[in-house]
Design a protein around this motif. Structure first.
Motif, PDB file in Angstrom:
ATOM      1  N   ASN A   1       6.915  29.472  -5.300  1.00 50.05           N
ATOM      2  CA  ASN A   1       6.008  30.574  -4.942  1.00 50.05           C
ATOM      3  C   ASN A   1       4.544  30.164  -5.063  1.00 50.05           C
ATOM      4  OD1 ASN A   1       7.860  32.876  -4.398  1.00 50.05           O
ATOM      5  ND2 ASN A   1       8.544  32.328  -6.458  1.00 50.05           N
TER       6      ASN A   1
ATOM      7  N   LEU B   1       3.758  27.953  -2.078  1.00 49.77           N
ATOM      8  CA  LEU B   1       3.574  28.705  -0.834  1.00 49.77           C
ATOM      9  C   LEU B   1       2.249  29.459  -0.816  1.00 49.77           C
ATOM     10  CD1 LEU B   1       7.186  29.996  -0.144  1.00 49.77           C
ATOM     11  CD2 LEU B   1       5.918  28.262   1.130  1.00 49.77           C
TER      12      LEU B   1
ATOM     13  N   TYR C   1      -0.549  28.904   1.982  1.00 50.49           N
ATOM     14  CA  TYR C   1      -1.074  30.050   2.741  1.00 50.49           C
ATOM     15  C   TYR C   1      -2.603  30.064   2.703  1.00 50.49           C
ATOM     16  CZ  TYR C   1      -2.336  34.918   3.671  1.00 50.49           C
ATOM     17  OH  TYR C   1      -2.922  36.049   4.157  1.00 50.49           O
TER      18      TYR C   1
ATOM     19  N   ILE D   1       5.201  29.780  13.939  1.00 56.37           N
ATOM     20  CA  ILE D   1       5.115  28.700  12.953  1.00 56.37           C
ATOM     21  C   ILE D   1       6.381  27.852  13.029  1.00 56.37           C
ATOM     22  CG2 ILE D   1       4.919  28.154  10.476  1.00 56.37           C
ATOM     23  CD1 ILE D   1       3.575  30.896  10.097  1.00 56.37           C
TER      24      ILE D   1
ATOM     25  N   ILE E   1       8.340  24.536  11.187  1.00 51.65           N
ATOM     26  CA  ILE E   1       8.316  23.741   9.951  1.00 51.65           C
ATOM     27  C   ILE E   1       9.352  22.626  10.038  1.00 51.65           C
ATOM     28  CG2 ILE E   1       8.517  23.810   7.418  1.00 51.65           C
ATOM     29  CD1 ILE E   1       8.180  26.905   7.663  1.00 51.65           C
TER      30      ILE E   1
ATOM     31  N   LEU F   1      13.169  29.182   2.971  1.00 52.07           N
ATOM     32  CA  LEU F   1      11.746  29.017   3.256  1.00 52.07           C
ATOM     33  C   LEU F   1      11.219  29.964   4.341  1.00 52.07           C
ATOM     34  CD1 LEU F   1       9.575  27.073   2.094  1.00 52.07           C
ATOM     35  CD2 LEU F   1       9.736  25.869   4.257  1.00 52.07           C
ATOM     36  N   CYS F   2      11.991  30.156   5.415  1.00 49.71           N
ATOM     37  CA  CYS F   2      11.503  31.032   6.489  1.00 49.71           C
ATOM     38  C   CYS F   2      11.306  32.453   5.972  1.00 49.71           C
ATOM     39  CB  CYS F   2      12.462  31.006   7.679  1.00 49.71           C
ATOM     40  SG  CYS F   2      12.350  29.483   8.626  1.00 49.71           S
TER      41      CYS F   2
ATOM     42  N   MET G   1       8.206  32.543   3.819  1.00 46.99           N
ATOM     43  CA  MET G   1       6.970  32.480   4.618  1.00 46.99           C
ATOM     44  C   MET G   1       6.701  33.809   5.321  1.00 46.99           C
ATOM     45  SD  MET G   1       5.253  29.584   4.604  1.00 46.99           S
ATOM     46  CE  MET G   1       4.434  29.300   6.169  1.00 46.99           C
ATOM     47  N   LYS G   2       7.778  34.526   5.626  1.00 44.72           N
ATOM     48  CA  LYS G   2       7.659  35.835   6.310  1.00 44.72           C
ATOM     49  C   LYS G   2       6.825  36.816   5.489  1.00 44.72           C
ATOM     50  CE  LYS G   2       9.909  36.405  10.271  1.00 44.72           C
ATOM     51  NZ  LYS G   2       9.107  36.828  11.428  1.00 44.72           N
TER      52      LYS G   2
ATOM     53  N   PHE H   1       4.188  36.165   3.972  1.00 44.26           N
ATOM     54  CA  PHE H   1       2.778  35.909   4.284  1.00 44.26           C
ATOM     55  C   PHE H   1       2.477  36.186   5.765  1.00 44.26           C
ATOM     56  CE2 PHE H   1       3.810  33.136   0.696  1.00 44.26           C
ATOM     57  CZ  PHE H   1       2.794  33.456  -0.190  1.00 44.26           C
ATOM     58  N   TYR H   2       3.462  35.945   6.594  1.00 46.37           N
ATOM     59  CA  TYR H   2       3.264  36.110   8.043  1.00 46.37           C
ATOM     60  C   TYR H   2       4.380  36.977   8.641  1.00 46.37           C
ATOM     61  CZ  TYR H   2      -0.103  32.354   7.441  1.00 46.37           C
ATOM     62  OH  TYR H   2      -1.172  31.603   7.024  1.00 46.37           O
TER      63      TYR H   2
ATOM     64  N   ILE I   1       9.122  32.365  12.802  1.00 44.84           N
ATOM     65  CA  ILE I   1       9.044  31.150  11.989  1.00 44.84           C
ATOM     66  C   ILE I   1      10.346  30.368  12.148  1.00 44.84           C
ATOM     67  CG2 ILE I   1       8.705  30.215   9.656  1.00 44.84           C
ATOM     68  CD1 ILE I   1       7.296  32.880   8.945  1.00 44.84           C
TER      69      ILE I   1
END
Ligand SMILES: [Zn+2]
Length: 320
Positions: free
Chosen positions: A42, A45, A49, A68, A70, A96-97, A100-101, A103-104, A109
Protein backbone atom coordinates in the motif's frame (compact mmCIF):
# COMPACT_ATOMS: atom_id res chain seq x y z
CA UNK A 1 -8.29 18.80 -28.40
CA UNK A 2 -6.42 16.81 -25.78
CA UNK A 3 -4.01 14.13 -26.94
CA UNK A 4 -4.95 10.55 -26.09
CA UNK A 5 -2.18 8.85 -24.13
CA UNK A 6 -1.73 5.52 -22.37
CA UNK A 7 0.14 5.20 -19.10
CA UNK A 8 2.59 2.29 -19.21
CA UNK A 9 4.07 1.02 -15.95
CA UNK A 10 6.92 -1.47 -15.76
CA UNK A 11 7.46 -3.06 -12.36
CA UNK A 12 10.98 -4.41 -12.18
CA UNK A 13 12.84 -6.06 -9.33
CA UNK A 14 14.76 -2.84 -8.59
CA UNK A 15 12.91 0.06 -10.22
CA UNK A 16 9.37 0.82 -11.23
CA UNK A 17 9.33 3.05 -14.29
CA UNK A 18 6.38 4.59 -16.07
CA UNK A 19 5.70 6.73 -19.10
CA UNK A 20 2.90 8.37 -21.05
CA UNK A 21 2.88 7.27 -24.69
CA UNK A 22 0.52 8.14 -27.52
CA UNK A 23 -0.82 5.77 -30.19
CA UNK A 24 1.96 6.69 -32.60
CA UNK A 25 4.63 5.73 -30.11
CA UNK A 26 5.64 9.23 -29.02
CA UNK A 27 7.13 9.02 -25.55
CA UNK A 28 5.81 12.10 -23.80
CA UNK A 29 6.68 12.11 -20.09
CA UNK A 30 8.02 9.65 -17.57
CA UNK A 31 9.13 8.99 -14.00
CA UNK A 32 10.25 6.24 -11.67
CA UNK A 33 10.36 5.04 -8.07
CA UNK A 34 12.22 2.27 -6.28
CA UNK A 35 10.29 -0.98 -6.19
CA UNK A 36 11.84 -2.43 -3.07
CA UNK A 37 11.68 0.58 -0.75
CA UNK A 38 8.37 -0.32 0.88
CA UNK A 39 7.60 -3.50 2.70
CA UNK A 40 3.89 -2.68 2.54
CA UNK A 41 2.45 -2.78 -0.97
CA UNK A 42 0.00 0.00 0.00
CA UNK A 43 2.87 2.38 0.76
CA UNK A 44 4.47 1.47 -2.55
CA UNK A 45 1.26 2.18 -4.47
CA UNK A 46 0.78 5.52 -2.67
CA UNK A 47 4.27 6.62 -3.67
CA UNK A 48 3.73 5.43 -7.24
CA UNK A 49 0.43 7.35 -7.43
CA UNK A 50 2.04 10.57 -6.12
CA UNK A 51 4.91 10.26 -8.61
CA UNK A 52 2.53 9.63 -11.52
CA UNK A 53 0.41 12.64 -10.55
CA UNK A 54 3.51 14.82 -10.20
CA UNK A 55 4.64 13.81 -13.69
CA UNK A 56 1.16 14.36 -15.10
CA UNK A 57 0.67 17.81 -13.48
CA UNK A 58 2.33 19.98 -16.14
CA UNK A 59 0.46 18.09 -18.88
CA UNK A 60 -3.12 18.05 -17.56
CA UNK A 61 -4.39 20.43 -20.22
CA UNK A 62 -2.66 18.44 -22.92
CA UNK A 63 -3.12 14.72 -22.03
CA UNK A 64 -6.26 12.63 -21.99
CA UNK A 65 -5.18 9.43 -20.21
CA UNK A 66 -7.26 6.59 -21.63
CA UNK A 67 -5.96 3.66 -19.59
CA UNK A 68 -3.17 2.08 -17.61
CA UNK A 69 -1.08 -0.92 -18.70
CA UNK A 70 1.21 -2.70 -16.28
CA UNK A 71 3.98 -5.19 -17.00
CA UNK A 72 5.17 -7.12 -13.96
CA UNK A 73 7.00 -10.34 -13.18
CA UNK A 74 4.48 -13.18 -12.76
CA UNK A 75 1.69 -10.83 -13.79
CA UNK A 76 -1.52 -12.75 -14.43
CA UNK A 77 -3.63 -11.11 -17.10
CA UNK A 78 -6.92 -12.78 -16.15
CA UNK A 79 -6.70 -12.03 -12.45
CA UNK A 80 -4.99 -8.65 -12.78
CA UNK A 81 -2.69 -9.93 -10.07
CA UNK A 82 1.00 -10.53 -9.44
CA UNK A 83 1.34 -14.09 -8.23
CA UNK A 84 4.29 -15.28 -6.16
CA UNK A 85 6.96 -13.20 -7.90
CA UNK A 86 10.32 -14.42 -6.64
CA UNK A 87 12.11 -11.11 -7.28
CA UNK A 88 9.63 -8.83 -5.51
CA UNK A 89 9.21 -8.16 -1.81
CA UNK A 90 5.51 -9.07 -1.85
CA UNK A 91 5.52 -12.80 -2.20
CA UNK A 92 1.88 -13.86 -2.22
CA UNK A 93 -0.93 -12.92 -4.60
CA UNK A 94 -1.18 -9.14 -5.07
CA UNK A 95 -4.46 -8.05 -6.74
CA UNK A 96 -2.70 -5.10 -8.32
CA UNK A 97 -5.38 -3.97 -10.79
CA UNK A 98 -8.01 -3.80 -8.03
CA UNK A 99 -5.61 -1.92 -5.78
CA UNK A 100 -4.77 0.58 -8.53
CA UNK A 101 -8.51 1.07 -9.13
CA UNK A 102 -8.73 2.80 -5.76
CA UNK A 103 -6.51 5.53 -7.15
CA UNK A 104 -7.92 5.50 -10.67
CA UNK A 105 -11.55 4.35 -10.43
CA UNK A 106 -12.47 5.65 -13.89
CA UNK A 107 -9.64 4.19 -15.94
CA UNK A 108 -9.37 0.70 -17.44
CA UNK A 109 -6.32 -1.05 -15.97
CA UNK A 110 -4.58 -4.08 -17.53
CA UNK A 111 -1.75 -6.23 -16.28
CA UNK A 112 0.40 -8.93 -17.80
CA UNK A 113 3.88 -10.33 -17.38
CA UNK A 114 6.85 -8.46 -18.80
CA UNK A 115 7.51 -10.80 -21.75
CA UNK A 116 3.86 -10.71 -22.85
CA UNK A 117 3.92 -6.92 -22.59
CA UNK A 118 7.06 -6.89 -24.76
CA UNK A 119 5.25 -9.02 -27.38
CA UNK A 120 2.34 -6.58 -27.48
CA UNK A 121 4.79 -3.69 -27.61
CA UNK A 122 6.42 -5.26 -30.67
CA UNK A 123 2.98 -5.69 -32.25
CA UNK A 124 1.73 -2.15 -31.58
CA UNK A 125 4.93 -0.14 -31.89
CA UNK A 126 7.72 -2.38 -33.21
CA UNK A 127 8.71 -4.78 -35.96
CA UNK A 128 5.60 -6.98 -35.65
CA UNK A 129 3.19 -4.23 -36.79
CA UNK A 130 0.67 -5.88 -39.09
CA UNK A 131 1.78 -9.43 -38.20
CA UNK A 132 -0.79 -11.86 -36.87
CA UNK A 133 1.53 -14.71 -35.91
CA UNK A 134 4.87 -14.22 -34.23
CA UNK A 135 6.90 -15.16 -31.19
CA UNK A 136 8.71 -12.71 -28.94
CA UNK A 137 11.68 -14.05 -27.00
CA UNK A 138 13.13 -11.81 -24.29
CA UNK A 139 16.65 -12.63 -23.22
CA UNK A 140 17.73 -11.26 -19.87
CA UNK A 141 18.77 -12.92 -16.63
CA UNK A 142 16.21 -15.53 -17.69
CA UNK A 143 14.29 -16.24 -20.90
CA UNK A 144 10.76 -14.90 -21.30
CA UNK A 145 8.40 -15.23 -24.24
CA UNK A 146 5.09 -14.13 -25.66
CA UNK A 147 3.24 -16.03 -28.39
CA UNK A 148 0.88 -14.18 -30.70
CA UNK A 149 -1.42 -16.33 -32.84
CA UNK A 150 -4.21 -15.06 -35.08
CA UNK A 151 -3.43 -11.55 -33.88
CA UNK A 152 -3.93 -12.35 -30.21
CA UNK A 153 -1.55 -13.02 -27.39
CA UNK A 154 -1.97 -16.55 -26.08
CA UNK A 155 -2.72 -16.40 -22.35
CA UNK A 156 -3.90 -19.98 -21.92
CA UNK A 157 -6.54 -21.25 -19.52
CA UNK A 158 -4.86 -19.79 -16.44
CA UNK A 159 -3.06 -16.72 -17.82
CA UNK A 160 0.44 -18.23 -17.79
CA UNK A 161 0.82 -19.58 -21.33
CA UNK A 162 4.02 -19.12 -23.31
CA UNK A 163 6.75 -20.12 -20.90
CA UNK A 164 9.35 -21.02 -23.51
CA UNK A 165 12.11 -20.51 -20.94
CA UNK A 166 10.85 -23.53 -19.02
CA UNK A 167 10.49 -26.14 -21.69
CA UNK A 168 12.89 -28.94 -20.86
CA UNK A 169 15.53 -29.19 -23.57
CA UNK A 170 17.90 -31.51 -21.73
CA UNK A 171 16.33 -34.06 -19.37
CA UNK A 172 18.38 -34.17 -16.14
CA UNK A 173 20.28 -31.13 -17.45
CA UNK A 174 21.18 -27.94 -15.63
CA UNK A 175 19.32 -27.09 -12.43
CA UNK A 176 16.75 -24.34 -13.01
CA UNK A 177 15.37 -21.68 -10.67
CA UNK A 178 11.92 -23.21 -11.15
CA UNK A 179 13.02 -26.31 -9.23
CA UNK A 180 13.35 -28.60 -12.24
CA UNK A 181 16.28 -29.52 -14.47
CA UNK A 182 17.23 -28.85 -18.08
CA UNK A 183 15.00 -25.84 -18.84
CA UNK A 184 15.87 -23.77 -21.92
CA UNK A 185 16.63 -20.67 -19.83
CA UNK A 186 19.45 -22.46 -18.02
CA UNK A 187 21.18 -22.52 -21.44
CA UNK A 188 19.79 -19.50 -23.26
CA UNK A 189 19.94 -16.42 -21.01
CA UNK A 190 22.67 -14.22 -19.53
CA UNK A 191 23.22 -16.73 -16.74
CA UNK A 192 23.06 -19.64 -19.20
CA UNK A 193 25.84 -18.06 -21.25
CA UNK A 194 28.01 -17.79 -18.15
CA UNK A 195 27.42 -21.43 -17.33
CA UNK A 196 28.25 -22.44 -20.90
CA UNK A 197 31.45 -20.37 -20.92
CA UNK A 198 32.68 -22.46 -17.96
CA UNK A 199 31.66 -25.63 -19.71
CA UNK A 200 33.74 -24.58 -22.74
CA UNK A 201 36.72 -23.77 -20.52
CA UNK A 202 36.56 -27.28 -19.11
CA UNK A 203 36.20 -28.83 -22.54
CA UNK A 204 38.84 -26.96 -24.55
CA UNK A 205 42.46 -25.89 -24.04
CA UNK A 206 42.14 -22.56 -25.92
CA UNK A 207 43.76 -19.69 -24.07
CA UNK A 208 41.16 -17.14 -22.96
CA UNK A 209 41.06 -14.08 -20.72
CA UNK A 210 37.74 -15.40 -19.44
CA UNK A 211 39.66 -18.06 -17.51
CA UNK A 212 40.85 -15.31 -15.14
CA UNK A 213 37.32 -14.14 -14.28
CA UNK A 214 35.57 -15.61 -11.21
CA UNK A 215 32.09 -16.99 -11.91
CA UNK A 216 30.32 -14.38 -9.80
CA UNK A 217 32.02 -11.54 -11.65
CA UNK A 218 31.51 -12.82 -15.17
CA UNK A 219 28.78 -11.28 -17.32
CA UNK A 220 27.31 -12.31 -20.65
CA UNK A 221 28.59 -9.01 -22.01
CA UNK A 222 32.16 -10.01 -21.15
CA UNK A 223 31.67 -13.24 -23.09
CA UNK A 224 30.23 -11.26 -26.00
CA UNK A 225 33.12 -8.78 -26.02
CA UNK A 226 35.62 -11.65 -25.91
CA UNK A 227 33.89 -13.40 -28.82
CA UNK A 228 34.08 -10.24 -30.92
CA UNK A 229 37.85 -10.23 -30.30
CA UNK A 230 38.13 -13.81 -31.57
CA UNK A 231 38.27 -15.62 -28.22
CA UNK A 232 37.52 -19.28 -29.06
CA UNK A 233 35.99 -20.09 -25.67
CA UNK A 234 33.55 -17.21 -26.11
CA UNK A 235 32.84 -18.02 -29.78
CA UNK A 236 32.05 -21.64 -28.91
CA UNK A 237 29.86 -20.43 -26.05
CA UNK A 238 27.68 -18.45 -28.45
CA UNK A 239 27.59 -21.31 -30.96
CA UNK A 240 26.30 -23.63 -28.24
CA UNK A 241 23.79 -21.04 -27.00
CA UNK A 242 22.48 -20.53 -30.54
CA UNK A 243 22.23 -24.29 -31.06
CA UNK A 244 20.10 -24.72 -27.94
CA UNK A 245 17.86 -21.79 -28.88
CA UNK A 246 17.59 -22.74 -32.57
CA UNK A 247 16.55 -26.31 -31.78
CA UNK A 248 13.91 -25.11 -29.33
CA UNK A 249 12.57 -22.56 -31.82
CA UNK A 250 12.31 -25.24 -34.51
CA UNK A 251 9.89 -27.05 -32.19
CA UNK A 252 7.91 -23.89 -31.47
CA UNK A 253 7.57 -23.21 -35.21
CA UNK A 254 5.81 -26.56 -35.58
CA UNK A 255 3.18 -25.44 -33.06
CA UNK A 256 2.24 -21.86 -34.02
CA UNK A 257 3.76 -21.47 -37.52
CA UNK A 258 4.93 -17.91 -36.87
CA UNK A 259 5.76 -15.42 -39.59
CA UNK A 260 8.68 -14.18 -37.50
CA UNK A 261 10.50 -14.71 -34.24
CA UNK A 262 11.86 -11.62 -32.50
CA UNK A 263 14.77 -11.67 -30.09
CA UNK A 264 14.90 -8.94 -27.49
CA UNK A 265 17.23 -8.00 -24.64
CA UNK A 266 20.87 -7.90 -23.67
CA UNK A 267 21.90 -11.16 -25.35
CA UNK A 268 20.11 -10.26 -28.59
CA UNK A 269 22.53 -7.33 -28.81
CA UNK A 270 25.31 -9.87 -29.51
CA UNK A 271 23.96 -9.73 -33.09
CA UNK A 272 25.32 -12.30 -35.55
CA UNK A 273 27.17 -14.08 -32.75
CA UNK A 274 23.80 -15.32 -31.55
CA UNK A 275 21.57 -14.90 -34.61
CA UNK A 276 23.68 -16.97 -37.02
CA UNK A 277 23.94 -20.21 -35.01
CA UNK A 278 20.31 -19.82 -33.89
CA UNK A 279 19.06 -19.44 -37.46
CA UNK A 280 21.27 -22.32 -38.66
CA UNK A 281 20.06 -24.73 -36.00
CA UNK A 282 16.47 -23.66 -36.38
CA UNK A 283 16.60 -24.38 -40.12
CA UNK A 284 18.49 -27.65 -39.57
CA UNK A 285 15.75 -28.92 -37.28
CA UNK A 286 12.55 -27.43 -38.59
CA UNK A 287 9.92 -29.45 -40.43
CA UNK A 288 10.40 -29.22 -44.21
CA UNK A 289 7.12 -27.42 -44.76
CA UNK A 290 8.44 -24.52 -42.66
CA UNK A 291 11.97 -24.41 -44.13
CA UNK A 292 13.25 -20.88 -44.88
CA UNK A 293 9.87 -19.37 -44.10
CA UNK A 294 10.32 -18.04 -40.58
CA UNK A 295 12.18 -14.76 -40.13
CA UNK A 296 14.48 -14.44 -37.14
CA UNK A 297 14.64 -10.73 -36.33
CA UNK A 298 16.00 -8.38 -33.68
CA UNK A 299 13.29 -6.55 -31.74
CA UNK A 300 12.59 -3.02 -32.93
CA UNK A 301 11.90 -1.94 -29.38
CA UNK A 302 14.90 -0.58 -27.63
CA UNK A 303 15.03 2.10 -24.99
CA UNK A 304 12.08 2.01 -22.57
CA UNK A 305 10.81 -1.15 -24.26
CA UNK A 306 9.08 -2.40 -21.11
CA UNK A 307 7.11 0.84 -20.75
CA UNK A 308 6.22 0.74 -24.44
CA UNK A 309 5.00 -2.82 -23.95
CA UNK A 310 2.87 -1.88 -20.95
CA UNK A 311 1.37 1.13 -22.75
CA UNK A 312 0.77 -0.98 -25.87
CA UNK A 313 -1.36 -3.30 -23.72
CA UNK A 314 -3.85 -0.45 -23.31
CA UNK A 315 -4.15 0.31 -27.03
CA UNK A 316 -4.39 -3.40 -27.80
CA UNK A 317 -7.09 -4.07 -25.19
CA UNK A 318 -9.15 -1.02 -26.13
CA UNK A 319 -8.68 -1.90 -29.82
CA UNK A 320 -7.66 1.65 -30.62
ZN1 LIG B 1 12.77 -23.95 -15.27
Amino acid sequence: MKKQVALGIDIGGTNTTFGFIDRDGNYLADGNIQTQKHEDINDYLKELYMEIEKTLDPHRQEFNVIGIGIGAPNGNYYKGAIEFAPNLRWHDVIPLCDMMKEFYPNLPIFLTNDANAAAIGEMVYGGAKGMKDFIMVTLGTGLGSGFVANGQLIYGSDGFAGELGHIIVSPNGRQCGCGRNGCLETYVSATGVKRTAYKMMAKYNYPSDLRLVPFNEMTAKMVCDAALKGDMIAINTFKYTGKMLGEALANMVAITSPEAIFLFGGLAKAGDLLFEPTKDHMEMNVLKIFANKVKLLPSQLDKNAAIYGAAALVWNELKL
